[in-house]
Write an enzyme that holds these catalytic residues in place. Structure first.
Site, short mmCIF file in Angstrom:
data_model
loop_
_atom_site.label_atom_id
_atom_site.label_comp_id
_atom_site.label_asym_id
_atom_site.label_seq_id
_atom_site.Cartn_x
_atom_site.Cartn_y
_atom_site.Cartn_z
CB CYS A 35 52.57 -20.70 67.52
SG CYS A 35 51.00 -19.88 67.92
CG ASN A 61 53.09 -22.34 63.26
OD1 ASN A 61 52.35 -21.38 63.38
ND2 ASN A 61 54.17 -22.31 62.50
N GLY A 62 49.56 -22.74 63.02
CA GLY A 62 48.78 -22.51 61.81
C GLY A 62 47.39 -21.99 62.11
CG LEU A 118 51.36 -13.90 67.27
CD1 LEU A 118 52.04 -12.73 67.97
CD2 LEU A 118 51.61 -13.82 65.78
NE ARG A 133 70.54 -10.89 43.78
CZ ARG A 133 70.69 -11.18 42.50
NH1 ARG A 133 69.63 -11.26 41.72
NH2 ARG A 133 71.89 -11.37 41.99
#
Length: 561
Positions: free
Chosen positions: A2, A75-76, A50, A340
């Site tokens: 989230c 968040n987690g 989410l 990269r």
């Protein structure tokens, strides 16, 4: 996964400030909430969701009737929330895993709370009864967190730095934004005017130490001693458990599969665990590369062996180069090897979001740092020096590989899960004698490979496949991704620009045209923020001028063999 955002003591209009919270909307495409704190007109929370667990009652900030003075934005994923509930008899109001943070805090305070959390997390906890604000982040910084704080007590916190850089404050024209350190929590006093004062910053967990929550988990008993067969058995038990606990979700699970050792072990173990859990859908695996990519060929072999629903994403050099600007904006870094490696991961995440319903994505991040998988570990002067380097890399994951993995997936509303960074698995691996963990017989990660040799989880040639950097493996050996990038940049940055590089960029001055090009893009998006990256990632113990494994002597001799 989230997006969290909070302000304390803002002297600007909150309705204007909250526009900054929309900069991280990609992290939570399912719902958004903006909420003021009762009694504090200049304090607020913002949350992008989410929905992965408890779609009905999962909105934040989390407030419970039992604790009307507590506000939580996190968040987690807390994988042991049910074990903690059973252990201490907590009465849950929701099915949200993060609710455990409020119960643990009420029971034993902030120190015990963070030590008891088995998972990945970044949180902001407000206690209006005791006038305290707490910030916390998981051991390896798998979940991101940034903060900005002024001398007069204005505090701003966000999952990504981009949600803070445009905030305004009367006393500070340029707000200093910095990452919140992994494995730490901070205690702050909340003043009546909504501003804060830092009381203490505490390192609560070192990656070597067995976590406190291990006392309460349900992993089968490990065997004592360091005899090889014992160690291998313990590693298999812990790795299986690391994958199993991460199945916690209401959304479809997928897996990134490069065809290297780490992602292959994760994918194979994951598929086995999904079958045991009687999950009805097939596991989707995802690989990306250009034509003739060794990663695509290897991933195909693994997918055929384990029986996954495999997706291959092809991209060309033009698409990769075109993505650089978006990638650097998402990453918030200009580190060469990170940029990269992020292009492929960014493009495959974009594909997953657009073409599938997989949302929770497993990956092999963290293994190279933990199990000494980088090719330069062959040059370590001693097992003890290799051990020190491994721990340094783990400590800095939040600046490099973990940052890449989070931002490239979160940019497309996906949630990443990384079993190799499981607390129990990683602390046990780091407790092993240093000489057990070094490369052997010219092969890195020898112990990890030996551990799964008789399991038939993945094909033998993949189990013993030499290390290939993700940014190299996505292209053919004849024309590496880093060569493609360098050829392109050669026409974008001239010698005159390089000659003046130290004047233009006095901090972390780029030494190559490729580094200069990335730094230009970064400065365009985040002017004056170069100190977010303390140093460039570079191999140790060798005179390397480029971070690519393909430039190292060991790789070249292995490629010829």
């Amino acid at each position: 996964m989230c997006g969290i955002w909070a302000l304390f003591g803002s002297d600007e209009c909150l309705s204007v400030q909250c526009l900054s919270a929309m900069k991280i909307a990609h992290r939570g495409p399912d719902a958004f909430r903006f909420e003021n704190v009762n009694g504090y007109t200049n304090c607020c929370f913002g949350f992008h969701r989410l929905a992965v667990v408890d779609p009905l009652f999962g909105m934040q900030p989390i407030r419970l009737k039992r604790y009307p003075y507590l506000w939580l934005c996190y968040n987690g994923e807390i994988y042991n929330h049910k074990e903690m509930q059973c252990q201490f008899g907590f009465d849950y109001q929701t099915k949200v895993d993060g609710e455990i943070i409020l119960h643990l805090y009420d029971k034993g305070g902030i120190e015990q709370t963070v030590c008891m959390l088995d998972g990945v997390f970044a949180f902001i906890l407000l206690d209006t009864a005791n006038k305290k604000v707490f910030l916390g982040r998981d051991t390896y910084g798998v979940r991101p967190l940034f903060k900005a704080m002024t001398e007069d007590g204005f505090l701003a916190v966000c999952s990504e730095a981009k949600g803070l850089v445009n905030l305004r404050h009367s006393t500070t024209p340029f707000l200093k934004v910095e990452p919140f350190l992994p494995g730490h929590y901070e205690v702050l006093d909340l003043k009546p005017n909504g501003k804060v004062a830092s009381v203490e910053m505490v390192k609560y967990h070192h990656c070597r130490d067995e976590p406190l929550h291990a006392l309460y988990d349900n992993v089968e008993k490990l065997f004592p001693g360091f005899e090889l067969e014992t160690v291998k058995s313990n590693l298999r038990i812990l790795f299986n458990n690391a994958v199993k606990k991460r199945l916690m979700t209401d959304r479809r699970i997928g897996c990134l599969l490069s065809g290297g050792l780490d992602s292959s072990l994760v994918a194979a173990t994951l598929l086995k665990q999904l079958k045991e859990a009687q999950v009805q859908y097939p596991l989707q695996t995802f690989a990306i590369g250009m034509e003739d990519s060794p990663d695509l060929q290897a991933a195909r072999k693994v997918a055929n062996h384990i029986g996954s629903e495999h997706h291959e994403v092809l991209f060309n050099s033009e698409e990769g180069i075109q993505a650089l600007d978006e990638v650097i904006f998402s990453l918030e870094t200009y580190d060469i090897t990170t940029v990269r490696a992020s292009v492929g991961m960014y493009l495959i995440s974009k594909y997953i979001r657009k073409n599938t319903d997989s949302v929770v994505i497993f990956s092999g991040e963290g293994s190279d740092e933990l199990t000494q998988g980088y090719i330069y570990f062959h040059k370590a002067p001693s097992p003890e020096k290799a051990e020190q380097e491994s721990e340094r890399l783990l400590k800095e994951l939040y600046l490099f590989d973990v940052l890449r993995a989070d931002r490239t997936t979160a940019a497309h509303g996906l949630e990443l899960r990384v079993p190799f960074l499981d607390h129990r698995f990683s602390s046990y691996y780091l407790s092993l004698p240093p000489e057990m963990r070094i490369p052997k017989h010219g092969i890195e990660k020898h112990l990890l490979r030996e551990t799964f040799e008789d399991s038939n989880l993945i094909p033998k040639e993949i189990l013993w496949r030499p290390k290939e950097a993700f940014s190299d493996g996505i292209t053919s050996v004849k024309n590496s991704w880093f060569r493609i990038l360098q050829d392109y940049v050669e026409h974008q940055v001239d010698d005159t620009m390089m000659a003046a590089a130290s004047e233009k960029f006095p901090f972390n001055t780029p030494k190559t045209k490729e580094g200069y090009y990335y730094r230009q893009i970064f400065e365009r998006h985040y002017p004056g923020r170069a100190d977010w990256l303390t140093h460039y990632w570079m191999p140790k113990w060798i005179n390397a001028t480029d971070p690519s494994a393909r430039t190292l002597t060991h790789y070249k001799s292995a490629a010829k063999a």
